[in-house]
Design an enzyme around this catalytic site. Structure first.
Site, PDB file in Angstrom:
ATOM      1  N   HIS A   1     117.029  91.836 -15.123  1.00 44.88           N
ATOM      2  CA  HIS A   1     117.351  91.508 -16.508  1.00 44.88           C
ATOM      3  C   HIS A   1     117.451  89.984 -16.614  1.00 44.88           C
ATOM      4  O   HIS A   1     117.195  89.269 -15.625  1.00 44.88           O
ATOM      5  CB  HIS A   1     118.651  92.195 -16.947  1.00 44.88           C
ATOM      6  CG  HIS A   1     119.785  91.987 -15.991  1.00 44.88           C
ATOM      7  ND1 HIS A   1     120.381  90.761 -15.791  1.00 44.88           N
ATOM      8  CD2 HIS A   1     120.413  92.848 -15.143  1.00 44.88           C
ATOM      9  CE1 HIS A   1     121.335  90.873 -14.904  1.00 44.88           C
ATOM     10  NE2 HIS A   1     121.375  92.137 -14.470  1.00 44.88           N
TER      11      HIS A   1
ATOM     12  N   HIS B   1     119.146  87.949 -13.851  1.00 44.63           N
ATOM     13  CA  HIS B   1     118.313  87.640 -12.680  1.00 44.63           C
ATOM     14  C   HIS B   1     117.324  86.521 -13.013  1.00 44.63           C
ATOM     15  O   HIS B   1     117.074  85.631 -12.197  1.00 44.63           O
ATOM     16  CB  HIS B   1     117.491  88.865 -12.251  1.00 44.63           C
ATOM     17  CG  HIS B   1     118.314  90.028 -11.790  1.00 44.63           C
ATOM     18  ND1 HIS B   1     118.455  91.167 -12.537  1.00 44.63           N
ATOM     19  CD2 HIS B   1     119.011  90.233 -10.652  1.00 44.63           C
ATOM     20  CE1 HIS B   1     119.212  92.022 -11.884  1.00 44.63           C
ATOM     21  NE2 HIS B   1     119.569  91.493 -10.736  1.00 44.63           N
TER      22      HIS B   1
ATOM     23  N   GLN C   1     131.152  88.080  -4.525  1.00 39.62           N
ATOM     24  CA  GLN C   1     129.941  88.017  -3.685  1.00 39.62           C
ATOM     25  C   GLN C   1     129.545  86.570  -3.417  1.00 39.62           C
ATOM     26  O   GLN C   1     129.218  86.184  -2.284  1.00 39.62           O
ATOM     27  CB  GLN C   1     128.819  88.766  -4.397  1.00 39.62           C
ATOM     28  CG  GLN C   1     127.429  88.527  -3.858  1.00 39.62           C
ATOM     29  CD  GLN C   1     126.415  89.431  -4.531  1.00 39.62           C
ATOM     30  OE1 GLN C   1     126.380  90.622  -4.287  1.00 39.62           O
ATOM     31  NE2 GLN C   1     125.570  88.880  -5.390  1.00 39.62           N
TER      32      GLN C   1
ATOM     33  N   LEU D   1     125.548  90.533 -18.537  1.00 35.53           N
ATOM     34  CA  LEU D   1     124.371  91.348 -18.246  1.00 35.53           C
ATOM     35  C   LEU D   1     124.508  91.952 -16.858  1.00 35.53           C
ATOM     36  O   LEU D   1     124.958  91.297 -15.913  1.00 35.53           O
ATOM     37  CB  LEU D   1     123.094  90.517 -18.336  1.00 35.53           C
ATOM     38  CG  LEU D   1     122.771  89.895 -19.697  1.00 35.53           C
ATOM     39  CD1 LEU D   1     121.305  89.419 -19.734  1.00 35.53           C
ATOM     40  CD2 LEU D   1     123.041  90.845 -20.854  1.00 35.53           C
TER      41      LEU D   1
HETATM   42  O1  PAF Z   1     123.714  90.844  -6.402  1.00 37.16           O
HETATM   43  C1  PAF Z   1     122.899  91.664  -5.929  1.00 37.16           C
HETATM   44  O2  PAF Z   1     121.966  92.118  -6.595  1.00 37.16           O
HETATM   45  C2  PAF Z   1     123.062  92.124  -4.493  1.00 37.16           C
HETATM   46  O3  PAF Z   1     124.392  92.265  -4.169  1.00 37.16           O
HETATM   47  C3  PAF Z   1     122.321  91.241  -3.480  1.00 37.16           C
HETATM   48  C4  PAF Z   1     122.891  89.824  -3.463  1.00 37.16           C
HETATM   49  C5  PAF Z   1     120.848  91.197  -3.810  1.00 37.16           C
HETATM   50  C6  PAF Z   1     122.485  91.814  -2.071  1.00 37.16           C
HETATM   51  O4  PAF Z   1     121.953  93.108  -1.986  1.00 37.16           O
END
Ligand code: PAF
Length: 297
Positions: free
Chosen positions: A52, A55, A171, A202
């Site tokens: 989306h 990204h 993360q 999103l």
């Molecule tokens: O944020 C994400 O989409 C996932 O956690 C990642 C960083 C691609 C790891 O699988």
């Protein structure tokens, strides 16, 4: 090695013309090595697909910073704590590859699970204090699954810069710390949360929201913003966090996993609003779990 031109993947989905794909680590490295030798900066945008505009903001930043951009697409089973969640996670390779091709991405790395996790794969990456709080409390194994796959992706692609969104703030901190602790030679770039006009962050999971839930979901952001404002105005932390839980349930959320005030670099719990304090929340609308975070400043 010249990456393979667009071709059919095992799933049968056609990739968009002009987007080369590699599926093996050796091929990825063979594609990236000459770019690096030519002095080109290489950016990596790790994804699990179902792309989306959040990204694509990472991709746009990578394109602005780097001469070459690699996107990885791997639906990482190790970061799903429930098999049903993995089974129903949205997949749309044709749409994803069309978006990446249109954005001028140079290479898609789409490994099979067997390439990432051969049968005797035995390593787990954990980051004490960061992979065991917030989302990790209610999603056992999720954060170590993220840390493990991201470590591997960074070592496979060996980019100069890797891009992560602030929506998944925990993360981001996990990745920053493992890179620092393990001396992984990469710069981690953070990209601000991309929100819909109503404030909803999103997320690939938003496609599962019913029309009614779509109206309720922005409350997550607005409640966090309200609490941030009240804390800055001198509100009591425990009182405001309790209010946020109640406000989310009143707004239609079915369950609140957490609403917490933590340090924005260490994730240490904060009893009082201090510089770098950040609010974090995870809550459920039906079967859909949403997360968000805002700075308190
Ligand atoms: O944020 C994400 O989409 C996932 O956690 C990642 C960083 C691609 C790891 O699988």
């Amino acid at each position: 090695m010249t990456p393979a031109p667009a071709r059919k993947m095992a799933s049968g989905d056609a990739l968009a013309a002009g987007l080369p794909i590699v599926r093996r680590t050796d091929d990825l490295r063979a594609a990236v090595a000459p770019w690096r030798q030519a002095g080109h900066r290489v950016g990596l945008v790790p994804t699990m697909g179902a792309l989306h505009d959040g990204h694509m903001a990472l991709v746009r930043q990578a394109k602005a910073d780097c001469e070459r951009v690699v996107v990885s697409l791997f639906l990482n089973p190790k970061q799903f704590d429930a098999a049903a969640d993995l089974a129903r996670y949205p997949r749309d390779l044709a749409a994803d590859s069309a978006m990446l091709a249109a954005a001028g991405v140079d290479l898609l790395f789409a490994p099979e699970t067997s390439e990432m996790y051969p049968n005797d794969f035995a390593t787990t990456v954990s980051v004490a204090g960061l992979t065991d709080c917030l989302c990790a409390k209610t999603r056992p194994g999720h954060m170590t699954g993220v840390a493990t796959v991201v470590t591997k992706l960074l070592l496979q692609a060996q980019p100069d810069i890797a891009y992560f969104g602030e929506k998944d703030y925990q993360q981001l901190l996990v990745v920053r710390r493992l890179v620092r602790d393990l001396c992984v030679p990469v710069r981690i770039a953070a990209v601000p949360v991309v929100r819909a006009a109503d404030g909803l962050a999103l997320s690939s999971r938003n496609v599962f929201l019913t029309p009614k839930q779509q109206q309720q979901a922005p409350a997550l952001y607005h409640v966090l913003r309200t609490v941030a404002g009240r804390l800055l105005a001198g509100g009591d932390t425990a009182t405001e966090l309790a209010w946020a839980r109640t406000a989310l349930l009143s707004a239609g959320f079915d369950k609140v996993d957490y609403v917490e005030l933590r340090h924005g670099n260490t994730l240490a719990p904060q009893a009082h609003t201090e510089p770098q304090a950040r609010l974090f929340a995870a809550a459920w609308l039906g079967q859909v779990r949403l997360i968000d975070n805002v700075p308190v400043c």
